[in-house]
Enzyme design. Structure first.
Site, PDB file in Angstrom:
ATOM      1  N   GLY A 182       4.319   6.669  13.969  1.00  0.00           N
ATOM      2  CA  GLY A 182       3.892   5.274  13.857  1.00  0.00           C
ATOM      3  C   GLY A 182       2.564   4.946  14.510  1.00  0.00           C
ATOM      4  CB  THR A 183      -0.461   6.869  15.570  1.00  0.00           C
ATOM      5  OG1 THR A 183      -0.774   7.562  14.359  1.00  0.00           O
ATOM      6  CG2 THR A 183       0.296   7.778  16.532  1.00  0.00           C
ATOM      7  CG  ASN A 184      -1.843   5.406  10.292  1.00  0.00           C
ATOM      8  OD1 ASN A 184      -3.026   5.130  10.190  1.00  0.00           O
ATOM      9  ND2 ASN A 184      -1.387   6.635  10.171  1.00  0.00           N
ATOM     10  CB  ILE A 216       9.561   7.859  -4.054  1.00  0.00           C
ATOM     11  CG1 ILE A 216       9.150   9.333  -3.949  1.00  0.00           C
ATOM     12  CG2 ILE A 216       9.013   7.222  -5.334  1.00  0.00           C
ATOM     13  CD1 ILE A 216       7.648   9.552  -3.854  1.00  0.00           C
ATOM     14  CG  ASN A 266       0.147   5.846   1.019  1.00  0.00           C
ATOM     15  OD1 ASN A 266       0.855   5.832   2.012  1.00  0.00           O
ATOM     16  ND2 ASN A 266      -0.282   6.978   0.472  1.00  0.00           N
ATOM     17  CG  HIS A 321      -3.271  10.902   1.276  1.00  0.00           C
ATOM     18  ND1 HIS A 321      -1.993  11.434   1.288  1.00  0.00           N
ATOM     19  CD2 HIS A 321      -4.112  11.939   1.014  1.00  0.00           C
ATOM     20  CE1 HIS A 321      -2.075  12.728   1.015  1.00  0.00           C
ATOM     21  NE2 HIS A 321      -3.323  13.054   0.862  1.00  0.00           N
TER      22      HIS A 321
HETATM   23  C1  GRF Z   1      -0.555  10.071   8.909  1.00  0.00           C
HETATM   24  O1  GRF Z   1      -1.386  11.196   8.889  1.00  0.00           O
HETATM   25  C2  GRF Z   1      -0.541   9.435   7.551  1.00  0.00           C
HETATM   26  O2  GRF Z   1      -1.768   9.473   6.878  1.00  0.00           O
HETATM   27  C3  GRF Z   1       0.408  10.303   6.847  1.00  0.00           C
HETATM   28  O3  GRF Z   1       1.434  10.580   7.785  1.00  0.00           O
HETATM   29  C4  GRF Z   1       0.894  10.465   9.080  1.00  0.00           C
HETATM   30  C5  GRF Z   1       1.685   9.408   9.793  1.00  0.00           C
HETATM   31  O4  GRF Z   1       1.210   9.226  11.028  1.00  0.00           O
HETATM   32  N1  GRF Z   1       0.901   9.654   5.660  1.00  0.00           N
HETATM   33  P1  GRF Z   1       1.811   8.033  11.935  1.00  0.00           P
HETATM   34  O5  GRF Z   1       3.323   8.033  11.749  1.00  0.00           O
HETATM   35  O6  GRF Z   1       1.194   6.766  11.445  1.00  0.00           O
HETATM   36  O7  GRF Z   1       1.383   8.411  13.315  1.00  0.00           O
END
Ligand code: GRF
Length: 205
Positions: A13-15, A93, A108, A110
């Site tokens: 969950g760093t994003n 999905i 999304n 990526h």
């Molecule tokens: C990230 O590299 C994202 O692009 C990919 O999975 C990873 C998830 O990272 N889809 P986080 O869970 O957000 O740290």
């Protein structure tokens, strides 16, 4: 405009954290109303709870059939007046029924420059291993709208970084993750400011 955001996670969950931090720093006006994970142990759920955000584990296994599962998700989105769904490392999905209802409202992130190293089987560290195997000199991250394909929706934003000599896949992943965090927040800002031109392939001016 202020958006009601739902974030779908499966892992660390760093994003998600980059969105939480941007909101706390008033860099974006929107609010995260809901966090959903298909993995009950996802650290992303803890990040949500630590920030007093409604964070829920939802698995298809909890429902009698896929339609019931979809109804549950759609009801949650509706109840929380969700305007934008962010897939932030979400390893499942999204069904066409949800995509149709939220056309150009599901984004999304990526960890490559789509159309390179994307699609079925290209997720997590594998993306970076394949990029290094191929010997690319640049890589980066992409945000795109989600359509019926895998990583095939219209590209919103991309940012590239050079691939240093002898870098490991693990370290490349860390470098790309920093770019993901940056462009994910910038993408939400673009959408908030209505600067995404949905009529062109290049969706922002
Ligand atoms: C990230 O590299 C994202 O692009 C990919 O999975 C990873 C998830 O990272 N889809 P986080 O869970 O957000 O740290």
């Amino acid at each position: 405009m202020e958006l009601n955001i739902a974030v779908m996670v499966s892992g660390n969950g760093t994003n998600l954290q980059s969105i939480i931090d941007a909101i706390n720093k008033n860099e974006i006006k929107s609010k995260i109303r809901l966090i959903i994970s298909n993995n009950k142990d996802a650290y992303g759920l803890k990040r949500g709870n630590d920030n007093n955000i409604n964070s829920i584990y939802i698995s298809k296994k909890q429902f009698k059939d896929i339609s019931d599962y979809e109804n549950n998700l759609l009801n949650l989105y509706k109840k929380n007046k969700i305007d934008l769904i962010i897939l932030a490392g979400y390893l499942d999905i999204i069904s066409n029924r949800i995509i149709e209802k939220y056309e150009n409202k599901i984004v999304n992130i990526h960890p490559s420059l789509i159309p390179s190293f994307c699609g079925k089987k290209y997720y997590g560290i594998k993306v970076h291993e394949k990029a290094l195997e191929y010997g690319v000199k640049i890589t980066g991250a992409t945000t795109h709208f989600v359509n019926e394909g895998i990583d095939t929706g219209s590209i919103i934003m991309q940012e590239a970084i050079p691939v240093e000599e002898k870098i490991t896949a693990e370290n490349l992943q860390k470098e790309v993750l920093k770019i993901e965090h940056k462009i994910l927040v910038e993408t939400i800002k673009l959408i908030e400011d209505d600067k995404v031109n949905y009529n062109k392939n290049t969706l922002y001016n």
